[in-house]
Design an enzyme around this catalytic site. Sequence first.
Site, mmCIF file in Angstrom:
data_model
loop_
_atom_site.group_PDB
_atom_site.id
_atom_site.type_symbol
_atom_site.label_atom_id
_atom_site.label_comp_id
_atom_site.label_asym_id
_atom_site.label_seq_id
_atom_site.Cartn_x
_atom_site.Cartn_y
_atom_site.Cartn_z
ATOM 1 N N ASP A 6 0.865 -1.186 0.000
ATOM 2 C CA ASP A 6 0.000 0.000 0.000
ATOM 3 C C ASP A 6 0.896 1.227 0.000
ATOM 4 O OD1 ASP A 6 -2.334 1.629 0.287
ATOM 5 O OD2 ASP A 6 -1.906 1.824 2.416
ATOM 6 N N SER A 7 0.303 2.369 -0.278
ATOM 7 C CA SER A 7 1.042 3.625 -0.222
ATOM 8 C C SER A 7 1.495 3.941 1.200
ATOM 9 C CB SER A 7 0.139 4.753 -0.717
ATOM 10 O OG SER A 7 -1.043 4.778 0.058
ATOM 11 N N TYR A 38 -0.363 8.333 -2.326
ATOM 12 C CA TYR A 38 -0.350 8.073 -3.766
ATOM 13 C C TYR A 38 -1.564 8.740 -4.434
ATOM 14 C CZ TYR A 38 3.149 4.246 -3.427
ATOM 15 O OH TYR A 38 4.283 3.483 -3.242
ATOM 16 N N GLY A 39 -2.614 8.918 -3.650
ATOM 17 C CA GLY A 39 -3.893 9.370 -4.210
ATOM 18 C C GLY A 39 -3.872 10.747 -4.837
ATOM 19 N N CYS A 69 -3.708 -0.885 -2.007
ATOM 20 C CA CYS A 69 -3.951 0.534 -2.274
ATOM 21 C C CYS A 69 -4.918 0.685 -3.455
ATOM 22 C CB CYS A 69 -2.615 1.191 -2.612
ATOM 23 S SG CYS A 69 -2.748 2.932 -3.008
ATOM 24 N N GLU A 149 -6.172 9.230 9.813
ATOM 25 C CA GLU A 149 -4.812 9.083 10.346
ATOM 26 C C GLU A 149 -4.625 9.842 11.655
ATOM 27 O OE1 GLU A 149 -1.836 9.543 7.319
ATOM 28 O OE2 GLU A 149 -2.590 7.760 6.286
ATOM 29 N N CYS A 181 -11.175 3.224 -0.805
ATOM 30 C CA CYS A 181 -9.908 3.731 -0.262
ATOM 31 C C CYS A 181 -9.600 2.930 1.003
ATOM 32 C CB CYS A 181 -10.041 5.220 0.065
ATOM 33 S SG CYS A 181 -8.593 5.910 0.891
ATOM 34 N N THR A 182 -8.338 2.619 1.185
ATOM 35 C CA THR A 182 -7.925 1.794 2.335
ATOM 36 C C THR A 182 -8.432 2.307 3.675
ATOM 37 O OG1 THR A 182 -5.886 3.099 2.216
ATOM 38 C CG2 THR A 182 -5.797 0.837 1.376
ATOM 39 N N HIS A 183 -8.531 3.635 3.789
ATOM 40 C CA HIS A 183 -8.843 4.221 5.095
ATOM 41 C C HIS A 183 -10.333 4.202 5.450
ATOM 42 C CE1 HIS A 183 -4.814 5.607 4.438
ATOM 43 N NE2 HIS A 183 -4.800 6.392 5.494
HETATM 44 N N1 DGL Z 1 -3.954 3.903 0.195
HETATM 45 C C1 DGL Z 1 -4.552 4.955 -0.571
HETATM 46 C C2 DGL Z 1 -5.734 4.403 -1.363
HETATM 47 O O1 DGL Z 1 -6.355 3.456 -0.975
HETATM 48 C C3 DGL Z 1 -5.005 6.118 0.299
HETATM 49 C C4 DGL Z 1 -3.878 6.972 0.786
HETATM 50 C C5 DGL Z 1 -3.083 7.590 -0.363
HETATM 51 O O2 DGL Z 1 -3.589 8.495 -1.041
HETATM 52 O O3 DGL Z 1 -1.975 7.133 -0.572
HETATM 53 O O4 DGL Z 1 -6.040 4.922 -2.399
#
Ligand code: DGL
Length: 270
Positions: A6-7, A38-39, A69, A149, A181-183
């Site tokens: 993941d990022s 990364y987003g 990610c 976060e 999105c992961t979060h």
């Molecule tokens: N892990 C990223 C995603 O699921 C979220 C955080 C990022 O932007 O890197 O897209």
Amino acid sequence: MIGVFDSGIGGLTIVKELVRKLPDYSFVYFGDTARTPYGTKSPETIIAYAIQDAEFLLEHGAKIIVVACHSASSVATEALRKRFPHVPIFEVVTPSVNKALSVTKRKIIGVIGTRATISSGVYQRRVAAIDPTVKVYGNACPLLVPLVEEGWLKKPETRSIVKKCLIPLKMRGIDTLVLGCTHYPVLKPIIQAKAGRRVTLVDPAEEVAEEVAGFLKKHQELDQTLKREGELKIYVSDLTEAFERVARLFMGRKVPLLKADCEIEHIIKA
Ligand code: DGL
């Protein structure tokens, strides 16, 4: 080993489900905390990073790779499969699309994610390829990542931002919402409350874990080669106390993070 990248730390929401589903297996995770997010980045940059992340995992014993990610899944899957043609690569978009199509009744699906994910248009393309009568509406909700976060899971500010993110999708009459999105899975209670009871949430973590487990059952020859020591090694490209706190939030328990020292120097210079 099953490799997951993941990022950053958010991909641990996917690891948590994978470990729940496949508790005996050994996992190696790479979170690119030095270069997160990364987003907000271009597809070219995300592709370059994703290839390096996958290389890291392969060098650390991964035999299959799960792209946790969503931003990388949305823009880099094709490039990863081209680069590593012999490695089974899973991503979080396909299982979410399949699940969303199986639950939508009104045939109107919403997706929330980062800017990279939403502007890739991948959900619209995938859904149209399966059922062109289904409509897909996306909305980028980048503010939710830092709120999670910071651990602002129940704050009024978070509720109001979630509400704002969902307004354009609710106006379209969605009955299904992909947490792209992961979060976002950690915000499920708020998202469900603001989306309304009638909207079904699709959690990609559950779907991808199901997919990987099903794949391993069908591919015994590969399955036999995977380590099963119930081990979980979490490498990060940058290590701070804040990342350790966030990791605990996503995994629901304290997990040790390992600094990917020399390897990340190589990754950053590449
Ligand atoms: N892990 C990223 C995603 O699921 C979220 C955080 C990022 O932007 O890197 O897209």
